[in-house]
Scaffold this motif. Structure first.
Motif, PDB file in Angstrom:
ATOM      1  N   GLY A 110     -44.915 -41.687  48.047  1.00  0.00           N
ATOM      2  CA  GLY A 110     -43.482 -41.524  48.250  1.00  0.00           C
ATOM      3  C   GLY A 110     -43.026 -40.142  47.815  1.00  0.00           C
ATOM      4  N   GLY A 111     -41.723 -39.961  47.716  1.00  0.00           N
ATOM      5  CA  GLY A 111     -41.219 -38.670  47.284  1.00  0.00           C
ATOM      6  C   GLY A 111     -39.778 -38.454  47.699  1.00  0.00           C
ATOM      7  N   GLN A 112     -39.258 -37.296  47.396  1.00  0.00           N
ATOM      8  CA  GLN A 112     -37.866 -36.965  47.684  1.00  0.00           C
ATOM      9  C   GLN A 112     -37.718 -35.454  47.760  1.00  0.00           C
ATOM     10  N   GLY A 113     -36.823 -34.982  48.620  1.00  0.00           N
ATOM     11  CA  GLY A 113     -36.500 -33.564  48.676  1.00  0.00           C
ATOM     12  C   GLY A 113     -37.029 -32.832  49.886  1.00  0.00           C
ATOM     13  N   VAL A 114     -38.112 -33.331  50.501  1.00  0.00           N
ATOM     14  CA  VAL A 114     -38.671 -32.640  51.660  1.00  0.00           C
ATOM     15  C   VAL A 114     -37.769 -32.805  52.876  1.00  0.00           C
ATOM     16  N   TRP A 115     -37.203 -34.010  53.028  1.00  0.00           N
ATOM     17  CA  TRP A 115     -36.357 -34.296  54.193  1.00  0.00           C
ATOM     18  C   TRP A 115     -34.917 -34.623  53.783  1.00  0.00           C
ATOM     19  N   GLY A 116     -34.501 -34.202  52.616  1.00  0.00           N
ATOM     20  CA  GLY A 116     -33.152 -34.494  52.169  1.00  0.00           C
ATOM     21  C   GLY A 116     -33.164 -35.262  50.862  1.00  0.00           C
ATOM     22  N   ASN A 117     -31.999 -35.771  50.485  1.00  0.00           N
ATOM     23  CA  ASN A 117     -31.862 -36.428  49.184  1.00  0.00           C
ATOM     24  C   ASN A 117     -32.323 -37.877  49.174  1.00  0.00           C
ATOM     25  N   MET A 118     -32.445 -38.510  50.340  1.00  0.00           N
ATOM     26  CA  MET A 118     -32.842 -39.908  50.383  1.00  0.00           C
ATOM     27  C   MET A 118     -34.307 -40.053  49.967  1.00  0.00           C
ATOM     28  N   PRO A 119     -34.589 -40.757  48.852  1.00  0.00           N
ATOM     29  CA  PRO A 119     -35.985 -40.881  48.420  1.00  0.00           C
ATOM     30  C   PRO A 119     -36.751 -41.899  49.250  1.00  0.00           C
ATOM     31  N   MET A 120     -38.056 -41.688  49.364  1.00  0.00           N
ATOM     32  CA  MET A 120     -38.956 -42.671  49.971  1.00  0.00           C
ATOM     33  C   MET A 120     -39.766 -43.288  48.839  1.00  0.00           C
ATOM     34  N   PRO A 121     -39.629 -44.591  48.619  1.00  0.00           N
ATOM     35  CA  PRO A 121     -40.361 -45.220  47.516  1.00  0.00           C
ATOM     36  C   PRO A 121     -41.854 -45.257  47.796  1.00  0.00           C
ATOM     37  N   PRO A 122     -42.688 -45.373  46.747  1.00  0.00           N
ATOM     38  CA  PRO A 122     -44.139 -45.498  46.956  1.00  0.00           C
ATOM     39  C   PRO A 122     -44.456 -46.721  47.818  1.00  0.00           C
ATOM     40  N   GLN A 123     -45.479 -46.612  48.654  1.00  0.00           N
ATOM     41  CA  GLN A 123     -45.857 -47.688  49.558  1.00  0.00           C
ATOM     42  C   GLN A 123     -47.146 -48.361  49.083  1.00  0.00           C
ATOM     43  N   THR A 124     -47.305 -49.622  49.467  1.00  0.00           N
ATOM     44  CA  THR A 124     -48.452 -50.401  48.997  1.00  0.00           C
ATOM     45  C   THR A 124     -49.570 -50.469  50.035  1.00  0.00           C
ATOM     46  N   LEU A 125     -49.651 -49.515  50.915  1.00  0.00           N
ATOM     47  CA  LEU A 125     -50.715 -49.481  51.906  1.00  0.00           C
ATOM     48  C   LEU A 125     -52.062 -49.194  51.232  1.00  0.00           C
ATOM     49  N   SER A 126     -53.127 -49.631  51.860  1.00  0.00           N
ATOM     50  CA  SER A 126     -54.461 -49.254  51.391  1.00  0.00           C
ATOM     51  C   SER A 126     -54.727 -47.808  51.766  1.00  0.00           C
ATOM     52  N   ASP A 127     -55.767 -47.224  51.159  1.00  0.00           N
ATOM     53  CA  ASP A 127     -56.133 -45.848  51.495  1.00  0.00           C
ATOM     54  C   ASP A 127     -56.474 -45.719  52.978  1.00  0.00           C
TER      55      ASP A 127
END
Length: 366
Positions: free
Chosen positions: A333-350
């Motif tokens: 996840g992360g925040q700041g690359v595409w604006g202020n809306m954060p993307m929470p960490p995801q539970t996908l497998s590698d």
């Protein structure tokens, strides 16, 4: 009596036609669906939750879409704001009146019944996992929202025993009105005269207007063959979505659609190999996108909550480490690359993260 006899006869025929179809719902099944809460709080389950507990739940499951303070960033309507202590006293929000200099109406400005807030959170939130909150968590999140609007103090605990008292502090609790023509008549204080006046042209009208919907080519077989998934009741029979759309249907699509979307089946089949490969790649990742609710925040070629897949693919096209980089961002996840809306960490497998990253970085095509 004759009418009753005819109706009874018709009912028997319908029953005979569908004999053995369906069964009576069990009490447990009815209870699972009967979860709405009325404005008089009938249906409200026992429970409680504090503002402090609600803040914890909010930060973990709500803030990514609605902001830490209900400001909702640039996507959704703000939840709190626009109300005053005087509104809480009077039960009418002054900033809703004509001439008020209020830039945007928030949820707490318009809400007249607290049951609406509790019921909506309980049935529909979080967006990607509705009905996953416990009863006490719903009470806690509701309490936190009320605190954001200064309706309850920070030390408050909302429960089924005091929610009626809190209802009497809603800023717009007296804001509901029936003095308009939305009601069928004057029975509830409404008016017969319509709210808007105007005259229809009614000249040179088309004799018949047909409204149709269709599945985009990339979505036709996203969930398997629809013809095998339809019940044999009613007029809808689905379609063999494992095959391209029939030519007659394709030819009726709006002219504004792309040439690719309007192409006849034989033309689709003979499309360039690169186009077929791109379509196959999209079909391969679509179940993964849906399984992990990616499409709840990202659309193919337009901004939704987050950037479109097309924009992400374009940004990292040609970058040597794009697959590894995107796989890491999807997982963490992360925040700041595409604006202020954060993307929470995801539970996908590698492996799943790598598959999506490969599609975005190498195989994506609009």
């Amino acid at each position: 009596m004759a009418f009753i006899a005819v109706a009874a006869h018709a009912q028997v025929k319908v029953t005979d036609r569908y004999a053995g179809l369906g069964r009576t719902a069990t009490p447990a099944e009815i209870k699972a669906w009967d979860i709405d809460v009325r404005p008089d709080f009938k249906g409200l389950p026992k429970g409680q939750g504090s503002v402090r507990q609600g803040e914890v739940v909010w930060e973990g499951k709500c803030a990514s879409c609605h902001g830490s303070f209900g400001e909702s960033s640039e996507i959704f309507t703000p939840i709190a704001g626009g109300t005053t202590a005087e509104d809480i006293k009077t039960g009418r929000v002054d900033s809703l009146l004509p001439g008020a200099n209020q830039p945007q109406r928030t949820a707490l400005m318009k809400m007249a019944t607290l049951s609406t807030l509790w019921d909506y959170i309980n049935r529909a939130m979080p967006w990607n996992m509705p009905k996953s909150l416990s009863t006490d968590e719903v009470y806690a999140v509701t309490a936190y929202i009320l605190n954001l609007g200064s309706i309850v103090p920070a030390e408050f605990t909302l429960s089924d025993t005091n929610i009626r008292e809190v209802q009497e502090r809603l800023p717009n609790r007296k804001g509901t009105t029936t003095a308009h023509a939305m009601w069928p008549g004057p029975e509830f204080g409404g008016t017969v005269k319509p709210d808007v006046q105007g005259s229809a042209c009614m000249r040179d009208c088309r004799k018949e207007v047909v409204v149709k919907s269709f599945l985009p080519d990339y979505a036709r077989n996203a969930h398997g063959k629809l013809a095998d998934q339809m019940r044999l009741v009613g007029s809808t029979r689905g379609a063999d979505t494992s095959r391209p759309a029939p030519e007659a249907f394709v030819s009726e699509r709006p002219a504004a659609l792309s040439v690719k979307a309007q192409a006849a089946p034989e033309k689709v089949a003979s499309a360039a190999p690169s186009q077929n490969a791109a379509g196959a790649a999209r079909a391969a990742v679509m179940p993964l996108l849906q399984k992990n609710a990616c499409v709840g925040c990202h659309a193919m070629d337009s901004k939704l909550v987050g950037p479109s897949f097309k924009d992400v693919a374009g940004k990292y096209k040609g970058r040597a480490d794009a697959v590894n980089y995107l796989a890491g961002k999807i997982r963490s996840g992360g925040q700041g690359v595409w604006g202020n809306m954060p993307m929470p960490p995801q539970t996908l497998s590698d492996a799943e993260a790598a598959q999506l990253a490969q599609w975005l970085a190498r195989d994506f095509a609009p």
